[in-house]
Every structure is written in C-alpha cells, then in structure tokens.
Design an enzyme around this catalytic site. Structure first.
Site, PDB file in Angstrom:
ATOM      1  N   ASP A 423      55.260  76.364  83.664  1.00 52.85           N
ATOM      2  CA  ASP A 423      53.826  76.548  83.938  1.00 52.85           C
ATOM      3  C   ASP A 423      53.053  76.273  82.645  1.00 52.85           C
ATOM      4  OD1 ASP A 423      51.466  77.385  85.201  1.00 52.85           O
ATOM      5  OD2 ASP A 423      51.849  79.521  84.845  1.00 52.85           O
ATOM      6  N   GLU A 426      49.920  71.859  80.752  1.00 53.22           N
ATOM      7  CA  GLU A 426      48.934  70.755  80.725  1.00 53.22           C
ATOM      8  C   GLU A 426      48.701  70.221  79.312  1.00 53.22           C
ATOM      9  OE1 GLU A 426      48.563  73.673  82.311  1.00 53.22           O
ATOM     10  OE2 GLU A 426      49.087  72.810  84.241  1.00 53.22           O
ATOM     11  N   ASP A 501      46.702  76.580  91.013  1.00 52.51           N
ATOM     12  CA  ASP A 501      46.005  77.767  91.504  1.00 52.51           C
ATOM     13  C   ASP A 501      44.995  77.454  92.602  1.00 52.51           C
ATOM     14  OD1 ASP A 501      47.541  79.015  89.663  1.00 52.51           O
ATOM     15  OD2 ASP A 501      45.973  79.143  88.133  1.00 52.51           O
TER      16      ASP A 501
END
Ligand code: MIG
Length: 829
Positions: A423, A426, A501
């Site tokens: 996770d 990015e 999300d």
C-alpha cells in the site's frame, strides 16, 4: 474532509508545475531522408531525432527526442524485446519513406514529418494530425493524432468515467498518468493510483493499440482540446511509443501483454474469498473472524492484517501485545483452511538500531536528497494513533535495493504469512504540496541517477517487483501473491491490483465496473475493488449487491476503513447473511471456471472481466453498455446496481443466451427486462458456452475429491478447453497439469459430445465427472462410448455406476468416474 482538501490542493499545484518552456517550442518540421540500420529508420534534423523500428510484423516502435541523439534505451515496462525477424521492407524517396510488413504499411512523410499507419491493403488506421504531428515545448514531448468520429477509445488503465474514454457525448476528456493517493476519490478524480499509458482504438470493429513507454507524468487528450485530435505526451524524456495492430481488440491485448508481460497464474487460494478491514486486531479478533466463517458456513480462504498489527505502523514489526506469536497464529489459521496476508508499506521507520533501517543505510538502499543524505519524511499524520515518526524510503529503482527488500520478505515467510499487500506506494508521503516525494529527490534509476519526476510513476510497480521476487526466493515452491495500490504498465507481472479508497455508495459500486474493465483492457487482469466500499459504511442492501458483483471481480476482497461499522458478510442480519453466503458460495462453485479463465489470462493476457465489446467489437450499441460484464467468453453477468430495484434491464448481444439459473433461452440483439429480488444475480450463458463448476466448499483446501460439473449450452458446434492443476507451486510449468477439450456438435436433433484425452501429467484425486447437456427435448437414446445408458431418476444417478437422467430444467445428465482419457457421449433423437 481535511485530508481530501489537501490532496486536491496538492493535485492543483502539481497541474501547474509542468516546467516552464525554457527551451524551444515547436513541431517537427521537414526531415531529410533517413538512415537505415537493421529494422530501424532514423531521421534527424536540427530540431530532433526520430527512430521508427519494425519490432514485429504487427508492432512498430516510434522514438522521438528534441535532441541529436537518443538516451539510454531502457524500460521498466517492456518484458520482451526480441520478436524475431519482423520481415520488414523499406523504401525511401525524397518525399517519403515506407516501412511495410505482412500486416502494416507505415508511411513517413518527410516534410513536414508525419506518420501514417495503414493495414497491408493501405486502409488508414492511425495518422498524425496534419497541422501538428510530433512537437516539443521545453522538456515536454507530444504527438497529435487524428481522431475520427466513429473511433472508440478504450483502456488507459485505471480511469473514472465511461468505458469509451471520449467522455460524455464525445465532449472529450483529458487524462493524466501520475500515480496518486486519491483517498475518497470522486467520479471525476484523475489521476488515481495506477498509471498505465496504453489505449486502444476500435473503429467499425477494427482495432489497434498505442503504448507510450515513458514514466514521467504523461497526458492523453482524447478529443478535448479539439474533437478531431487525440494527443499524448509526457513532461520529459522521450516520446517512445509502440503501435500495436489488431485486427481485433483481443489481438491487441495479446500483443500488448506479450510486450509488457502477463499476469502469472495465481495460487488457487488467491481466487477464493478474502476478508479484510482496517484493521483486524488483536489476534483474538482475527481468530473470532476465522471461527465465524467456519461456524456460519460462509466460504473464505484469506484473512488480511492491516497496519495495526505493526508496532507504530512500522513495516517488518509485530505489535507484541496485539500479536504475540504470529507463527502460531498463521499455523492455527492454516488448520482451519485460512491463509494470512499482511500489509507492508514502503516506509520503514528511521530508527537507528533496527535491522531494517541499519541494513538499508549500510547498503545505500534509500531514496536520497539532492545532497546525498537519505530522504526522510512522515507518512502518517502527526496525530496518528501510533505515529512511527519520520520514515525512510527504499529506492526500488536500484537493483541492489530491490534484492535487499526482497530479502526482508523472509521476516514474513518465516512466520507463515502467505501473501503481501503493498500500500502507500504511489508513493504517499505526508509532505505538501506533493503528497508524495519532492521532485528533486534522487533515485538510482538502474545506474543512471535521476529525479523523482522520472521514477514516481514506477515506484509502486518496482516495489511489487522487489516483493514478488523476494517471496519467490524464500518460498521457491510457491506462487507469490502480492496486492498493490500503485502500479505502472508491466506491473501485471508481479501483483494483483485494487483501485484504493472507494466509497460505500451506489455510484462507486457502478463505477467500479468501467474502471476494472479499463484495467483489463490495459493488460491488468487480476483486479478487484473493495467490496462494500472503503470510505463509510454501506447499507445492508448495498453490501449484498456489492458481494454479488464481487463474485466476478477477478480478485474478490471485502474491505473497509478504520472506524466504520462491522463489515463482514454476517453483519447485516439473517436475511442478508443468507444471501451473502449464497454469493460467496457461487464464487466457490464457479472456481474451476474462474481458475480456467485466469489461466487463459496468464497465457494470452485476455482479462477474465471483459466488456461486451471485447467479444462483440462490431456491436456499436455495446460500447455504451458497462453496467454488465462478461466473465471470460461465455458468461454474461448483469448484477443489480441500484437501490430497491424490481426489474433489471439487460442488453444481450446478438445470438442466443441462456439464463444460468433457469436455463431459459433468450434471443439476443436487444434488451430484456428481468424481474429481480434481493436474491437475484442475473447471469446468462452464451449459446455454445461450456461452464465448469463444482459443489461449493468452505475453502480451496476442500476441493480435492469434489466432482467436476461440465454444462453444455446449445449451439451447432462449440468447444472449450479446461485447465486444471494442483492450484499451487510451479510444477505446472513442467507439464504438471491436466488440460482437455470439451466439444459438442448438434445435427438433426442429435448431440455428440467429445471429451479429449488430457494433456499434461497432473491428475486430481479420484472424483466423478458430471456432464450436463441442455436439450429441447428428451433424447431417445444416450450412449457413452457407444454403449447405451439406462435412464435413471436423479436420485439414482449418483448411486449407479452407469446411467443418465434428464433434469426438470432440460439437462441430460451423465455421471462417470473422471479418468482423463478421451471419450464420446451421444444423445440420439
Ligand atoms: O489510509 O493501511 O488504501 O486500503 O486500509 C491509510 C490503511 C492507508 C490506505 C489503503 C487502505 C488501507 C489503509 N491505507
């Protein structure tokens, strides 16, 4: 929401941050005739250089730089460079050069320099915009192409909006590729987590694809600036793109994924049902969740641990109070048929004395500031419940750092963790205005150091590569399972992906479909959105509908945010629990079919979850239908996606379709209205479809010994192949699988079923094979291997060694021991 405002602000600042055009602005003017070397033509003038290479008969690469020479020929996306001899011919005169292959004719006009791609017969497929062609502005490079009214634009990876990326009413749209932590994104948020600079054009059923191999921030203007143009380019680096010919969309995907790699066959357990939340802790809660699934007889294979298992959200640690003995926990769960997946983010704590920090520092594995010191930044807000303080970040663009990171995975595999969830890659960093790393931090870039601008988009993809390679090293006999939030083209080789999300509302339920379809069309086969939605809490009805759709997400995981209501399949009362159980049980029933379809994806790149247009590219009406999907070639799924519905309108493409539940026939070529209840999950089987099923089990470990059920739906002639193997390990790469073909032919009221002998050396434990053949009328005689079978009642069928029955819904059913040799079944009128 404060966080959201900040992210939006950061996005706005980023949009203005394109470097000012210090250098020249211009479009590529006239070119002198090219030089040829091998399969490449190189053009050069005072403004720049262009190289056009025949990679394969149906793949042509174009490189352009506003400089006299090209940089290093390096790619983080390309998996295969050598396609053999493309069989290209080249001609040149003063005005133009022509590159031709067996399938393409590429015309390079010299003045001004413009490229036209046509098929071998000269029909134009793609063409530079006459006025603009290739251009540059400062460090930016760009090409403008002609966009025709009847062209559909598909793909572009993880994007909001419709299936056709031309936007509403052909008003055009502009898309950005920049991996972004897009918490609580809305309908029009762009960019999101994944950056996949690939699109496909389909015009009257004829398809080609374009892949821009550039990791800088890039953009795709699809008919926005002008409805007649599609322009794409990047902030810096080369304009380096591949033209991939069809003729059909499937061929484009097959070739694109040959170029950038394919999703490997996942372990079977990873195709089961996954239960997650932010976060299950302490250990007793995890055990309670596992026990509840088994007690309630709701099938599941995987439980996930989010960041609260760690000490202060610091990867590679376990909170000693919450999880005192992880190895015992994973072992106990395994006995119940569960596997455990843990989150591992890319931001170890800056903590002298810790093994991870010390070894990373000693090995020079962290991302650096321009002055050479390690880049240090926070990842959680200062008021986080257990804020770890400042973090450091591995430089995954450095091969040695990837190996080091992979080595650390042993801390997980040693305690029995089965898969890793990457996770925040990015990367998400709590620094304004970037909400990521500042542009000037330094990355190794495989030996050619560069700034974050060039690595940002591949940071997550390279993290998954390091994770995957590490898991494979420590558990060489297992198929690695990695889930990632950020990725780039080519990342499908290393990880499944989920679009971050989302929100617990009906709109997000619906938009998950075109988003996942776009990913599949862009080579990313193993995908699924958070079932139930992450932000907020769904109503009971929304959760049930989401689970029903989720049966057909290639990756099926329920997840929700911190602080939301309980979100397990049983959290909404008895009626919903029962319907939710049925949805998950259906997933397990269809696992032979799903596994087969994932295997096909690993071989061809074709995604399991398909828009109608992938199978029916000439059906113009199908381009606006993306509230229903195909799963593989044969199943059409039209889940209910709105609240309190009593009917569901379903578009059936031309041909016959059969209701999966009732076997009723529908004629395609239009819409049908179906009455629906909360229990309804409309599924249709294509005429000639072959569906593979098994009885529902509680987890994939219970599959051995279960009968295999093969259902044939009517068509004059059709066939399907079924792939099976052990469901884990790599023996299948050495021939340890069973693959065979199930064919049918129908002539004058008779049906002949041919089952081929299985290829491959693997065989399952002893089991029954049940063949089900849908027919209009009961047959006069049924013969197995030429021997007539006695007609039996359904009850007797399972007890007798030989015989057949005809079910109330019209299937002729025959059961036999599954021996994997060739045989024939015939139904005589
Ligand atoms: O929001 O690890 O998208 O799935 O539960 C903080 C906690 C970071 C974002 C992920 C979400 C996950 C959460 N993470």
């Amino acid at each position: 929401m404060r966080y959201r405002t900040r992210a939006l602000l950061a996005g706005a600042l980023l949009l203005c941050s394109t470097r000012p055009a210090l250098a020249a602005v211009g479009s590529l003017g006239a070119m002198p005739p090219p030089r040829r070397a091998g399969h490449t033509l190189t053009f050069r003038n005072a403004q720049g250089s262009v190289a056009v290479t025949a990679v394969a008969p149906d793949i042509v690469r174009v490189r352009f730089v506003a400089a006299q020479s090209f940089g290093r020929d390096h790619s983080y996306a390309i998996a295969k460079r050598d396609f053999g001899d493309p069989g290209a011919r080249f001609e040149s005169d003063a005005q133009r050069s022509i590159l031709s292959t067996s399938s393409l004719r590429v015309t390079l006009r010299h003045a001004p320099f413009r490229i036209t791609f046509a098929d071998a017969q000269g029909r134009i497929l793609d063409q530079d915009d006459d006025e603009r062609g290739m251009s540059f502005a400062g460090t930016q490079v760009k090409v403008s192409k002609r966009l025709r009214d009847d062209e559909h634009v598909l793909g572009l990876g993880e994007k909001n909006g419709r299936l056709d990326k031309r936007g509403p009413h052909m008003g055009g749209a502009n898309y950005v590729m920049w991996t972004t932590d897009a918490y609580d994104y809305g309908d029009d948020s762009d960019p999101l987590y994944a950056a996949i600079p690939f699109y496909m054009i389909v015009r009257q059923g004829r398809a080609h694809g374009i892949f821009l191999d550039n990791t800088f921030r890039s953009f795709f203007d699809v008919g926005h600036e002008s409805e007649r143009r599609l322009s794409f380019g990047a902030e810096d680096g080369e304009l380096d793109y591949y033209f991939i010919d069809g003729p059909d969309p499937k061929h484009v995907i097959e070739r694109y994924t040959e170029l950038t790699g394919r999703t490997p066959l996942p372990p079977l357990w990873a195709l089961g049902y996954h239960q997650c939340r932010y976060s299950y802790y302490p250990e007793s809660k995890v055990r309670y969740i596992a026990d509840s699934f088994r007690v309630k007889r709701i099938p599941a294979d995987v439980i996930w641990l989010d960041i609260h298992y760690q000490e202060g959200y610091n990867p590679f640690t376990w909170d000693p109070q919450r999880f005192p003995d992880p190895a015992k926990l994973t072992a106990d769960l395994r006995r119940q048929g569960f596997r455990l997946v843990t989150i591992v983010d890319p931001h170890p704590k800056k903590q002298p004395g810790s093994v991870v920090y010390d070894s990373g520092l000693a090995g020079d594995h962290f991302v650096k500031n321009p002055d050479g010191s390690p880049f240090v930044a926070p990842v959680w807000p200062a008021n986080a419940e257990r804020n770890p303080g400042p973090s450091v970040f591995p430089d995954f663009s450095k091969p040695a750092a990837r190996a080091w990171w992979g080595g650390l995975m042993k801390l997980y595999t040693d305690v029995g963790v089965a898969g890793i969830w990457n996770d925040m890659n990015e990367p998400a960093v709590f620094l304004d205005p970037w909400h990521s790393m500042p542009f000037d931090v330094r990355h190794d870039n495989e030996g050619q150091p560069t700034s974050h601008r060039e690595i940002h988009n591949v940071y997550g993809q390279l993290m998954t590569r390091a994770t995957f390679e590490g898991l494979l090293r420590h558990k060489p006999d297992e198929r690695p399972f990695v889930l990632t939030r950020a990725t780039f083209a080519g990342g499908q080789r290393w990880a499944a992906h989920w679009p971050g999300d989302n929100t617990s509302d009906w709109g997000h339920l619906r938009t998950s479909i075109p988003m996942l379809l776009g990913l599949g069309l862009s080579g990313y086969a193993f995908v699924g959105s958070d079932i139930g939605g992450f932000v907020g809490s769904p109503s009971a009805e929304l959760l049930t509908r989401w689970l029903q759709l989720g049966v057909f997400y290639p990756f099926m995981r329920m997840h929700t945010a911190i602080g939301t209501d309980d979100q397990e399949p049983w959290s909404y009362g008895a009626r919903h629990e029962e319907i939710n159980r049925r949805a998950i049980a259906l997933r397990y029933e269809l696992l032979p079919h799903i596994y087969n379809t994932m295997h096909e994806a690993s071989q061809t790149g074709l995604p399991p979850l398909r828009p109608l247009v992938l199978e029916f590219p000439s059906d113009e009406r199908a381009y606006s239908v993306y509230d229903q999907v195909l799963f593989g070639r044969d199943l059409l799924v039209a889940p209910v996606l709105r609240e309190a519905m009593h009917t569901r309108s379903v578009y059936l493409p031309a041909g016959d379709w059969y209701d999966f539940w009732t076997a009723r026939r529908y004629a395609g070529g239009g819409r049908v209205e179906l009455p629906v209840t909360l229990e309804s999950l409309p599924i249709f089987v294509r005429a000639g479809g072959v569906v593979f099923r098994q009885p529902p089990v509680q987890h994939t470990g219970e599959i051995p010994g279960q009968p295999l059920d093969v259902s044939f739906y009517p068509a004059a002639e059709s066939s399907a192949s079924l792939y099976e193997d052990e469901g884990q390990g790599h023996g299948y790469l050495r021939g340890e699988f069973a693959q065979r073909r199930f064919s049918q032919k129908r002539v004058g009221g008779g049906v002949t079923i041919d089952v081929s002998a299985a290829q491959g050396t693997w065989r399952p434990s002893a089991r029954r094979l049940r063949l089900r053949v849908l027919t209009d009328v009961a047959p006069g005689r049924v013969l197995l291997g030429g021997e007539p079978l006695p007609a039996l009642s359904a009850d007797n069928l399972a007890r007798q060694a030989r015989g057949y029955t005809r079910s109330a819904d019209g299937f002729v059913v025959v059961e036999l021991a599954d021996r994997f040799d060739a045989f024939q079944l015939s139904l005589e009128p």
